[in-house]
Design a protein around this motif. Structure first.
Motif: not given
Length: 231
Positions: A1-21
């Motif tokens: 997969m290609s390396n995404p831009s690391e330019t400050p201000g990049q619009r990201y989609f972010v997830q914080y996913t918590a799992f129960r085992s």
């Protein structure tokens, strides 16, 4: 997969996913658990660097979940596909998503430029502790003038600047999920972070908080170490 831009201000989609085992996981033979953990870790590594993932153990810190994955990418479709594959992996078949907080990054309405605290989303090094929670404002907040809101946020920002060692990530999810925002903080000192939260709750803007729970706190560890703590 290609390396995404690391330019400050990049619009990201972010997830914080918590799992129960599932407790049944810990009763499996040692070799089966080793293979299962490696299967899940391999999925995470396959999606890098397009989707960067950091692992946190919430064991003993949040009832109902033991693992938190912070994932940062740009494509919600790829994130969803990754989630499906995680849950189909060896360990993943014994995991249930207990909390899933997500949103997009964008420039703040109340500051002209991101502070060093707010640039944490562009960094790849992580601090030891992470606290994340959903956040929504009251209807009264939005019915006030922009000038009134800006004045209260100036006080809020001033307090935050007194704790410059604590990083912040703000995600926007209005209209996408039950919360309007997702707020995350990184720190090396948990009591100091608690002091910051106490100080922020003494500001005028606190009157207009509708919701800021559940609060999830985790300890950052290497991926395989976080998985090993599950048993």
């Amino acid at each position: 997969m290609s390396n995404p831009s690391e330019t400050p201000g990049q619009r990201y989609f972010v997830q914080y996913t918590a799992f129960r085992s599932d407790p049944a996981w810990r009763r499996l033979p040692h070799g089966a658990r080793e293979d299962g953990r490696e299967s899940l870790a391999s999925v995470i590594e396959e999606y890098a660097p397009d989707i960067a993932t950091w692992a946190y153990s919430t064991l003993g810190l949040k009832v109902g979940c033991e693992l938190l994955l912070w994932r940062r990418g740009t494509d919600p479709l790829a994130m969803q596909e990754m989630t499906a594959r995680l849950l189909q992996s060896g360990l993943g078949a014994y995991l249930t998503i207990e909390h899933n907080l997500y949103g997009f990054t964008r420039p703040s309405n109340y500051t002209k430029r991101p502070t060093t605290q707010e640039q944490a989303i562009d960094l790849n090094d992580r601090q030891t502790y992470l606290t994340v929670y959903p956040f929504s404002k009251t209807t009264e907040w939005y019915l006030m003038s922009k000038e009134a809101r800006q004045g209260m946020m100036n006080e809020h920002i001033r307090v935050g600047h007194e704790y410059a060692d604590i990083r912040q990530v703000l995600l926007y999810s209005t209209g996408l999920d039950d919360q309007e925002f997702v707020v995350a903080y990184e720190m090396e000192d948990m009591p100091r972070f608690s002091e910051l939260v106490t100080a922020l709750r003494n500001t005028e803007a606190r009157r207009y908080t509708l919701r800021d729970t559940p609060i999830i706190t985790g300890i950052h560890r290497p991926l395989r170490e976080s998985l090993a703590l599950l048993g």
